[in-house]
Design a protein around this motif. Sequence first.
Motif, PDB file in Angstrom:
ATOM      1  N   LYS A  45       0.821  -1.213   0.000  1.00  0.00           N
ATOM      2  CA  LYS A  45       0.000   0.000   0.000  1.00  0.00           C
ATOM      3  C   LYS A  45       0.856   1.264   0.000  1.00  0.00           C
ATOM      4  O   LYS A  45       0.518   2.245  -0.643  1.00  0.00           O
ATOM      5  N   GLU A  46       1.913   1.252   0.768  1.00  0.00           N
ATOM      6  CA  GLU A  46       2.823   2.391   0.855  1.00  0.00           C
ATOM      7  C   GLU A  46       4.240   1.904   0.583  1.00  0.00           C
ATOM      8  O   GLU A  46       5.075   1.831   1.491  1.00  0.00           O
ATOM      9  N   LYS A 102      10.480   7.375  -0.156  1.00  0.00           N
ATOM     10  CA  LYS A 102       9.086   6.972   0.021  1.00  0.00           C
ATOM     11  C   LYS A 102       8.117   8.118  -0.235  1.00  0.00           C
ATOM     12  O   LYS A 102       8.536   9.216  -0.574  1.00  0.00           O
ATOM     13  N   ASP A 103       6.831   7.809  -0.068  1.00  0.00           N
ATOM     14  CA  ASP A 103       5.730   8.764  -0.167  1.00  0.00           C
ATOM     15  C   ASP A 103       5.452   9.250  -1.582  1.00  0.00           C
ATOM     16  O   ASP A 103       4.888  10.326  -1.760  1.00  0.00           O
ATOM     17  N   HIS A 116       5.265   6.601  -4.716  1.00  0.00           N
ATOM     18  CA  HIS A 116       4.633   5.517  -5.460  1.00  0.00           C
ATOM     19  C   HIS A 116       3.517   4.851  -4.647  1.00  0.00           C
ATOM     20  O   HIS A 116       3.523   4.893  -3.422  1.00  0.00           O
ATOM     21  N   THR A 117       2.587   4.241  -5.396  1.00  0.00           N
ATOM     22  CA  THR A 117       1.563   3.405  -4.778  1.00  0.00           C
ATOM     23  C   THR A 117       1.611   2.029  -5.427  1.00  0.00           C
ATOM     24  O   THR A 117       2.071   1.901  -6.556  1.00  0.00           O
ATOM     25  N   HIS A 118       1.197   1.019  -4.739  1.00  0.00           N
ATOM     26  CA  HIS A 118       1.118  -0.371  -5.184  1.00  0.00           C
ATOM     27  C   HIS A 118       2.478  -1.064  -5.280  1.00  0.00           C
ATOM     28  O   HIS A 118       2.552  -2.256  -5.079  1.00  0.00           O
ATOM     29  N   GLY A 163       6.632   3.283 -10.853  1.00  0.00           N
ATOM     30  CA  GLY A 163       5.619   2.768  -9.953  1.00  0.00           C
ATOM     31  C   GLY A 163       4.663   1.808 -10.631  1.00  0.00           C
ATOM     32  O   GLY A 163       4.554   1.772 -11.857  1.00  0.00           O
ATOM     33  N   ASP A 202       1.455   2.053 -10.162  1.00  0.00           N
ATOM     34  CA  ASP A 202       0.162   2.734 -10.161  1.00  0.00           C
ATOM     35  C   ASP A 202      -0.417   2.754 -11.576  1.00  0.00           C
ATOM     36  O   ASP A 202       0.229   2.329 -12.533  1.00  0.00           O
TER      37      ASP A 202
END
Length: 175
Positions: free
Chosen positions: A83-84, A102-103, A105-107, A125, A127
């Motif tokens: 998720k993160e 971090k903070d 990309h998603t997935h 990413g 996403d």
Amino acid sequence: MADRTAPNCHLRLEWVYGYRGHQCRNNLYYTAAKEIVYFVAGVGVVYNTREHRQKFYLGHNDDIISLALHPERVLVATGQVGKEPYICVWDSYTVQTVSILKDVHTHGIACLAFDLEGQCLVSVGLDSKNTICVWDWRRGKVLAAAPGHTDRIFDISWDLYQPNKLVSCGVKHIK
């Protein structure tokens, strides 16, 4: 009455068996010390073939799916799913974290690549936009971000002849 306190025990990882090849690319390299670096589940593995010993990088909290080796072949970048998701840059000698990115990309992080000088790191990413980010990995800052190709990106690399350009490839594209 029986003692209900937890025993004073600690687990220690001794050996990692296996290799993740499913849906992963560019995930095994030789380091400057002639050791093999790869990943299995959430563990970065540095394997010394001469001494038949492994060292473990344990900085991730989910499965690692991407890996890049710094041009000097000592530092390693690994990206995970979740998720993160985040990227860890770590030292293959000491297996200690150098930087966490971090903070953004998603997935998950599909692929990674250091530039030719090792100053920047590019990530893709998982996403819906296949977001491409260029990082100043030492400072943990995003220098640029843009949507990638509409189809899934399998790999990204810095252009050897035009160092400020990137090349990606994947489903139905080389761009």
